[in-house]
Design a protein around this motif. Structure first.
Motif, PDB file in Angstrom:
ATOM      1  N   LEU A  48      45.329  30.441  33.114  1.00  0.00           N
ATOM      2  CA  LEU A  48      45.574  31.506  32.070  1.00  0.00           C
ATOM      3  C   LEU A  48      46.082  30.654  30.712  1.00  0.00           C
ATOM      4  O   LEU A  48      45.235  30.785  29.818  1.00  0.00           O
ATOM      5  CB  LEU A  48      46.180  32.437  32.546  1.00  0.00           C
ATOM      6  CG  LEU A  48      46.395  33.655  31.518  1.00  0.00           C
ATOM      7  CD1 LEU A  48      44.960  34.158  30.993  1.00  0.00           C
ATOM      8  CD2 LEU A  48      47.104  34.735  32.068  1.00  0.00           C
ATOM      9  N   ALA A  49      46.987  29.943  30.892  1.00  0.00           N
ATOM     10  CA  ALA A  49      47.508  29.296  29.745  1.00  0.00           C
ATOM     11  C   ALA A  49      46.482  28.286  28.853  1.00  0.00           C
ATOM     12  O   ALA A  49      46.429  28.152  27.771  1.00  0.00           O
ATOM     13  CB  ALA A  49      48.778  28.767  30.164  1.00  0.00           C
ATOM     14  N   LEU A  50      45.731  27.545  29.838  1.00  0.00           N
ATOM     15  CA  LEU A  50      44.839  26.588  29.296  1.00  0.00           C
ATOM     16  C   LEU A  50      43.850  27.541  28.774  1.00  0.00           C
ATOM     17  O   LEU A  50      43.307  27.070  27.430  1.00  0.00           O
ATOM     18  CB  LEU A  50      44.429  25.793  30.364  1.00  0.00           C
ATOM     19  CG  LEU A  50      43.723  24.549  30.002  1.00  0.00           C
ATOM     20  CD1 LEU A  50      44.391  23.630  28.955  1.00  0.00           C
ATOM     21  CD2 LEU A  50      43.397  23.670  31.272  1.00  0.00           C
ATOM     22  N   ALA A  51      43.303  28.420  29.250  1.00  0.00           N
ATOM     23  CA  ALA A  51      42.237  29.278  28.791  1.00  0.00           C
ATOM     24  C   ALA A  51      42.741  29.930  27.473  1.00  0.00           C
ATOM     25  O   ALA A  51      41.974  29.799  26.447  1.00  0.00           O
ATOM     26  CB  ALA A  51      41.874  30.358  29.756  1.00  0.00           C
ATOM     27  N   ARG A  52      43.762  30.361  27.341  1.00  0.00           N
ATOM     28  CA  ARG A  52      44.258  31.136  26.115  1.00  0.00           C
ATOM     29  C   ARG A  52      44.271  29.793  24.845  1.00  0.00           C
ATOM     30  O   ARG A  52      44.214  30.208  23.776  1.00  0.00           O
ATOM     31  CB  ARG A  52      45.814  31.523  26.172  1.00  0.00           C
ATOM     32  CG  ARG A  52      45.368  32.863  27.090  1.00  0.00           C
ATOM     33  CD  ARG A  52      46.904  33.560  27.172  1.00  0.00           C
ATOM     34  NE  ARG A  52      46.802  34.773  27.730  1.00  0.00           N
ATOM     35  CZ  ARG A  52      47.890  35.387  28.516  1.00  0.00           C
ATOM     36  NH1 ARG A  52      49.100  34.995  28.327  1.00  0.00           N
ATOM     37  NH2 ARG A  52      47.583  36.401  28.977  1.00  0.00           N
ATOM     38  N   MET A  66      39.774  31.549  25.112  1.00  0.00           N
ATOM     39  CA  MET A  66      38.770  32.003  26.270  1.00  0.00           C
ATOM     40  C   MET A  66      39.364  32.890  27.224  1.00  0.00           C
ATOM     41  O   MET A  66      40.622  32.832  27.451  1.00  0.00           O
ATOM     42  CB  MET A  66      38.401  30.748  26.800  1.00  0.00           C
ATOM     43  CG  MET A  66      37.731  29.593  26.006  1.00  0.00           C
ATOM     44  SD  MET A  66      37.093  28.341  27.160  1.00  0.00           S
ATOM     45  CE  MET A  66      35.675  28.800  27.859  1.00  0.00           C
ATOM     46  N   SER A  67      38.600  33.648  27.842  1.00  0.00           N
ATOM     47  CA  SER A  67      39.371  34.080  28.896  1.00  0.00           C
ATOM     48  C   SER A  67      39.312  33.639  30.080  1.00  0.00           C
ATOM     49  O   SER A  67      38.689  32.667  30.471  1.00  0.00           O
ATOM     50  CB  SER A  67      38.157  35.729  29.216  1.00  0.00           C
ATOM     51  OG  SER A  67      37.104  35.127  29.941  1.00  0.00           O
ATOM     52  N   ASN A  68      40.128  34.058  31.027  1.00  0.00           N
ATOM     53  CA  ASN A  68      40.320  33.396  32.202  1.00  0.00           C
ATOM     54  C   ASN A  68      39.107  33.194  33.029  1.00  0.00           C
ATOM     55  O   ASN A  68      38.804  32.092  33.554  1.00  0.00           O
ATOM     56  CB  ASN A  68      41.465  34.058  33.100  1.00  0.00           C
ATOM     57  CG  ASN A  68      41.954  33.437  34.322  1.00  0.00           C
ATOM     58  OD1 ASN A  68      42.147  31.998  34.380  1.00  0.00           O
ATOM     59  ND2 ASN A  68      42.702  34.217  35.231  1.00  0.00           N
ATOM     60  N   THR A  69      38.430  34.218  33.303  1.00  0.00           N
ATOM     61  CA  THR A  69      37.132  34.227  33.774  1.00  0.00           C
ATOM     62  C   THR A  69      36.199  33.138  33.390  1.00  0.00           C
ATOM     63  O   THR A  69      35.501  32.577  34.278  1.00  0.00           O
ATOM     64  CB  THR A  69      36.466  35.615  33.950  1.00  0.00           C
ATOM     65  OG1 THR A  69      37.285  36.661  34.730  1.00  0.00           O
ATOM     66  CG2 THR A  69      35.497  35.493  34.980  1.00  0.00           C
ATOM     67  N   THR A  70      35.778  33.351  31.804  1.00  0.00           N
ATOM     68  CA  THR A  70      35.192  32.195  31.319  1.00  0.00           C
ATOM     69  C   THR A  70      35.343  30.931  31.650  1.00  0.00           C
ATOM     70  O   THR A  70      34.685  30.234  31.949  1.00  0.00           O
ATOM     71  CB  THR A  70      35.134  32.735  29.850  1.00  0.00           C
ATOM     72  OG1 THR A  70      34.344  33.745  29.775  1.00  0.00           O
ATOM     73  CG2 THR A  70      34.083  31.894  29.280  1.00  0.00           C
ATOM     74  N   ARG A  77      34.669  29.583  35.180  1.00  0.00           N
ATOM     75  CA  ARG A  77      33.041  29.746  35.220  1.00  0.00           C
ATOM     76  C   ARG A  77      32.733  28.450  34.634  1.00  0.00           C
ATOM     77  O   ARG A  77      31.711  27.809  35.219  1.00  0.00           O
ATOM     78  CB  ARG A  77      32.642  30.879  34.757  1.00  0.00           C
ATOM     79  CG  ARG A  77      31.148  30.875  34.863  1.00  0.00           C
ATOM     80  CD  ARG A  77      30.291  32.122  34.338  1.00  0.00           C
ATOM     81  NE  ARG A  77      31.227  33.424  34.948  1.00  0.00           N
ATOM     82  CZ  ARG A  77      31.643  34.468  34.162  1.00  0.00           C
ATOM     83  NH1 ARG A  77      31.460  34.462  32.864  1.00  0.00           N
ATOM     84  NH2 ARG A  77      32.005  35.387  34.931  1.00  0.00           N
ATOM     85  N   HIS A  78      33.225  27.913  33.474  1.00  0.00           N
ATOM     86  CA  HIS A  78      32.658  26.801  32.719  1.00  0.00           C
ATOM     87  C   HIS A  78      33.415  25.485  33.176  1.00  0.00           C
ATOM     88  O   HIS A  78      32.747  24.524  32.851  1.00  0.00           O
ATOM     89  CB  HIS A  78      32.697  27.032  31.321  1.00  0.00           C
ATOM     90  CG  HIS A  78      31.779  28.130  30.653  1.00  0.00           C
ATOM     91  ND1 HIS A  78      30.301  27.972  30.652  1.00  0.00           N
ATOM     92  CD2 HIS A  78      31.843  29.506  30.605  1.00  0.00           C
ATOM     93  CE1 HIS A  78      29.826  28.936  30.108  1.00  0.00           C
ATOM     94  NE2 HIS A  78      30.763  30.062  30.030  1.00  0.00           N
ATOM     95  N   PHE A  79      34.371  25.428  33.627  1.00  0.00           N
ATOM     96  CA  PHE A  79      35.235  24.519  33.812  1.00  0.00           C
ATOM     97  C   PHE A  79      35.781  24.436  35.426  1.00  0.00           C
ATOM     98  O   PHE A  79      36.949  24.318  35.516  1.00  0.00           O
ATOM     99  CB  PHE A  79      36.419  24.235  32.913  1.00  0.00           C
ATOM    100  CG  PHE A  79      35.846  24.361  31.525  1.00  0.00           C
ATOM    101  CD1 PHE A  79      35.404  23.047  31.002  1.00  0.00           C
ATOM    102  CD2 PHE A  79      35.873  25.026  30.736  1.00  0.00           C
ATOM    103  CE1 PHE A  79      34.728  22.883  29.798  1.00  0.00           C
ATOM    104  CE2 PHE A  79      35.374  25.033  29.550  1.00  0.00           C
ATOM    105  CZ  PHE A  79      35.041  24.027  28.702  1.00  0.00           C
ATOM    106  N   PRO A  80      34.940  24.651  36.202  1.00  0.00           N
ATOM    107  CA  PRO A  80      35.263  24.652  37.753  1.00  0.00           C
ATOM    108  C   PRO A  80      36.535  23.592  38.119  1.00  0.00           C
ATOM    109  O   PRO A  80      37.303  23.723  38.904  1.00  0.00           O
ATOM    110  CB  PRO A  80      34.084  24.894  38.490  1.00  0.00           C
ATOM    111  CG  PRO A  80      33.241  24.482  37.722  1.00  0.00           C
ATOM    112  CD  PRO A  80      33.595  24.447  36.460  1.00  0.00           C
ATOM    113  N   ASP A  81      35.958  22.414  37.583  1.00  0.00           N
ATOM    114  CA  ASP A  81      36.486  20.989  38.015  1.00  0.00           C
ATOM    115  C   ASP A  81      38.236  20.967  37.497  1.00  0.00           C
ATOM    116  O   ASP A  81      39.142  20.770  38.232  1.00  0.00           O
ATOM    117  CB  ASP A  81      35.902  19.905  37.572  1.00  0.00           C
ATOM    118  CG  ASP A  81      34.551  19.694  38.346  1.00  0.00           C
ATOM    119  OD1 ASP A  81      34.176  20.253  39.233  1.00  0.00           O
ATOM    120  OD2 ASP A  81      33.802  18.802  37.736  1.00  0.00           O
ATOM    121  N   ILE A  82      38.214  21.525  36.352  1.00  0.00           N
ATOM    122  CA  ILE A  82      39.669  21.667  35.775  1.00  0.00           C
ATOM    123  C   ILE A  82      40.156  22.574  36.568  1.00  0.00           C
ATOM    124  O   ILE A  82      41.393  22.279  36.866  1.00  0.00           O
ATOM    125  CB  ILE A  82      39.563  21.739  34.167  1.00  0.00           C
ATOM    126  CG1 ILE A  82      38.727  20.642  33.447  1.00  0.00           C
ATOM    127  CG2 ILE A  82      40.956  22.025  33.694  1.00  0.00           C
ATOM    128  CD1 ILE A  82      38.694  20.806  32.043  1.00  0.00           C
TER     129      ILE A  82
END
Length: 44
Positions: free
Chosen positions: A15-19, A23-27, A30-35
């Motif tokens: 969540l911190a990385l998405a913010r 970006m939202s957590n879900t997005t 979805r786009h960076f599953p490896d990370i």
């Protein structure tokens, strides 16, 4: 975030990385599953 990880020994949450990228957590997941998997993996 990487510098803070090195200093504290704690990895950032997804969540911190998405913010960080406005970006939202879900997005982010979805786009960076490896990370997401890398962050979720237990520290050695």
């Amino acid at each position: 975030m990487l510098r803070r990880t090195e200093e504290t020994g704690q990895r950032p949450g997804v969540l911190a990385l998405a913010r960080q990228f406005s970006m939202s957590n879900t997005t982010f997941r979805r786009h960076f599953p490896d990370i997401t998997r890398e962050i979720a993996r237990p520290a050695p």
